[in-house]
Design an enzyme around this catalytic site. Structure first.
Site, PDB file in Angstrom:
ATOM      1  N   SER B  95       0.834  -1.205   0.000  1.00 25.59           N
ATOM      2  CA  SER B  95       0.000   0.000   0.000  1.00 25.59           C
ATOM      3  C   SER B  95       0.866   1.252   0.000  1.00 25.59           C
ATOM      4  CB  SER B  95      -0.907   0.041   1.228  1.00 25.59           C
ATOM      5  OG  SER B  95      -1.838  -1.009   1.165  1.00 25.59           O
ATOM      6  N   GLU B 371      -9.847   1.314  -2.884  1.00 23.22           N
ATOM      7  CA  GLU B 371      -9.605   1.479  -4.325  1.00 23.22           C
ATOM      8  C   GLU B 371     -10.735   0.894  -5.164  1.00 23.22           C
ATOM      9  OE1 GLU B 371      -6.989   3.051  -5.580  1.00 23.22           O
ATOM     10  OE2 GLU B 371      -5.695   3.212  -3.826  1.00 23.22           O
TER      11      GLU B 371
END
Lengths: 250, 392
Positions: B95, B371
């Site tokens: 991430s 996302e």
């Protein structure tokens, strides 16, 4: 300062290997191949010497075309160029030393660094043989290498039983790398990209003028015997008897 | 925790170039040697191990889809394989890289001025500076066009007001790419702004109590009459499609990354099942366990093929956002199910951090949601194949 380093392609030490049914060699299908870990340490040491002294690091690999992948892995670490000795037959440590002798005669490096042994057959002989053939001083199992200010000598620390031995050798010399010499760097993305453009010279054994006549041949590979389960003994007396009569250790 | 060699049942390594294999090897070694010894304690302490960042910068991991500006552009597959190896370590590590590269750096590269690119991209690529990306708000997750943050023009500068939520790297960032409406009633007026750490009126506060992504910094960004110079706007941004361009790149990296987590779990469960003896034989010898392991292997193999093809399409320019949606949706879903299944195979041992699967399982709950949630990607694909939009 020119440093020649050897790189051997070996089966991944983590891989579980199987022997071919006829016992001639290991099964290579599906097995991953890597740079011999001791050679990776040798490459790292050559790069560190070069970074201090300036100069060139040349990598040499012997074998079929596939070995150039491991050679390029060394180029991706930062070595400058490669010499690929294309040879498809079988060979032993003495043949390797013979071939390397010819390469050294052409390249005239100041230092030759090899891994102390290859982790596939664990022979650990080529470095000694090469030094002997060349008539060069040698320092095997190096755990520390320091080049003198005048660049004429190398001070090499070796790990021996119960302590350290420090040797001074005149250049040109042969050094073999032990495990604790250094921790090899990771090849960075920019260096991986650059490795593609670095020159690799392909030569044959004949062109080098090296004689390959294996004196050692592999007759057969067999798996180690399967370990048998242990037994429980009833009493201390039983144990002592077994240690005396079966294990013959007391 | 034993290093894994990677799951490759269909000899997919043959599809990779030497450069791609070398890249994967470097990142794999880095993660094994530099990150894995820290991950358990980092997860326990809810701390991101920032000390690994300079090393990753030196390797060339950040901004590896960008040409120039101190970045090392590699093939789409090399990029994906790096993400896979990072997430094999922990979703938090991947991430970090996704946010730094795909979101912050892509935004500056795609929409910034030459000055902005020359200033920020080399620093972000080298890992000397950290970036984040502020799009999501407390009340606007799947529906970002409803955002309330505004950047109203006042002379030569903008005044930023509002807050952003669930921002990875938020409080550790040197530069935040923040999305705001320059006209509060018009989603088309969304523009990107570069907000530097320490700008008066800008503050970041970490979100605590996370049961997932613990080895990752997640923050809330607040803007209170925050004055932004006119040259800090990303001039080529306009409307929601600008941040969505960045999100497509980030989703691409997630689809690869999830595979890394899935492989780590599968290898762990396989090893455990072979050694764990119950009723006088290894549990791997029972049909129910074999069925789970075979299911995992087939899902991983299919997902690998999907990722590989997505990589080749990225490089030949045929990759569309809906292709990325399918891979993100599929690969994260199977990774999460694999992690849960592995936890099951490991029995009670699986709930401790002596093993990796539950950490990956908890992390993947976030990856499943962020996302673009699984539902949103389903609806993006639904719209694409039917021509009818199921949401506004």
């Amino acid at each position: 300062m020119k440093i020649l380093v050897t790189v051997k392609r070996v089966s991944d030490p983590e891989a579980k290997l199987k022997i071919k049914p006829d016992g001639s060699w290991i099964q290579t299908e599906g097995v991953k191949f890597v740079v011999n870990p001791f050679d990776e340490i040798a490459v790292e040491e050559a790069l560190r010497i070069k970074e201090k002294q300036t100069g060139e690091v040349v990598v040499v690999s012997i074998g079929e075309k596939v070995v150039t992948e491991q050679m390029r892995a060394a180029l991706a670490m930062g070595a400058d160029r490669g010499i690929f000795v294309n040879y498809t037959g079988s060979y032993d440590s003495y043949d390797v030393a013979n071939i390397l002798q010819k390469v050294v005669e052409q390249e005239k490096p100041d230092i030759i660094i090899l891994g102390k042994q290859a982790v596939d057959d664990d022979m650990g002989a080529a470095g000694f043989m090469l030094a002997e053939l060349l008539g060069y001083p040698q320092a095997a199992f190096a755990s520390k290498v320091e080049i003198s200010d005048d660049k004429k000598k190398a001070k090499v620390t070796r790990e021996i039983d119960g302590g350290l031995e420090v040797k001074e050798v005149e250049l040109p010399c042969v050094i073999t790398a032990d495990l604790r010499l250094n921790t090899p760097r990771y090849a960075s993305l920019p260096n991986i990209m650059k490795a593609k453009q670095k020159p690799v010279k392909e030569v044959t054994v004949d062109a080098l003028g090296a004689a390959v006549k294996p004196r050692v041949t592999v007759k057969k590979l067999t798996e180690p015997p399967k370990r048998k389960g242990g037994v429980k003994v009833e009493s201390v007396q039983d144990l002592v008897t077994k240690l005396k009569n079966e294990a013959k250790v007391i | 925790m034993k290093p894994v060699n990677g799951t490759d049942f269909y000899l997919l390594d043959d599809l990779l170039s030497e450069e791609e294999r070398f890249t994967r090897h470097s990142v794999r070694e880095f993660v094994d040697r530099e990150f894995m010894p820290k991950v358990r304690q980092s997860f326990r302490d809810a701390r991101f191990p920032l000390e690994v960042i300079p090393g990753l910068g030196k390797l060339g991991v950040f901004g590896a889809s960008i040409e120039g500006y101190g970045c090392n552009k590699v093939s789409g597959i090399s990029y994906g394989l790096m993400m896979q190896e990072l997430e094999r370590g922990d979703s938090g590590l991947r991430s970090f890289a996704s946010v730094q590269s795909s979101l912050a750096m892509t935004a500056i590269h795609e929409f910034g001025t030459e000055e902005q690119k020359n200033l920020w991209l080399p620093l972000l690529a080298g890992g000397q500076k950290i970036g984040c990306f502020g799009l999501t708000e407390p009340d606007f997750g799947s529906n970002p066009s409803g955002m309330r943050t505004t950047a109203l023009k006042a002379g030569g500068h903008y005044i930023l007001n509002g807050s952003k939520m669930w921002i990875t790297n938020g409080s550790i960032s040197d530069i935040a790419v923040v999305w705001a409406k320059t006209n509060k009633d018009d989603p088309k007026s969304i523009k990107g702004f570069l907000v530097e750490k320490g700008t008066p009126g800008f503050s970041a506060k970490d979100i605590h109590g996370k049961l997932s992504m613990r080895a990752s910094v997640t923050s809330e960004l607040n803007f209170d009459e925050c004055k932004i110079d006119g040259d800090h706007v990303l001039p080529k941004t306009g409307g929601l499609k600008s941040p969505l361009t960045c999100l497509m790149q980030a989703r691409y990296s997630i689809a690869w990354g999830a595979l890394g987590a899935a492989m780590a779990c599968y290898e762990e469960a396989l090893g455990y099942a072979r050694e764990r003896i119950q009723f006088s034989k290894p549990i791997a010898g029972y049909q129910l366990v074999q069925e789970r392991l075979v299911w995992m292997l087939s899902e991983i193999t299919k997902a690998q093929l999907l990722a590989w093809r997505m990589g080749t399409m990225q490089d030949n320019g045929s990759l569309k956002h809906y292709h990325v949606s399918l891979a993100k949706l599929n690969n994260v879903k199977i990774a999460l199910e694999i992690a849960r299944s592995c936890r099951d195979i490991l029995g009670a041992n699986g709930i401790t951090d002596d093993y990796q699967c539950m950490r990956h399982m908890n992390n993947l709950e976030s990856v499943y949601t962020y996302e673009g949630t699984n539902n949103i990607h389903t609806l993006i694909l639904g719209e694409h194949i039917t021509g009818i939009k199921a949401f506004e």
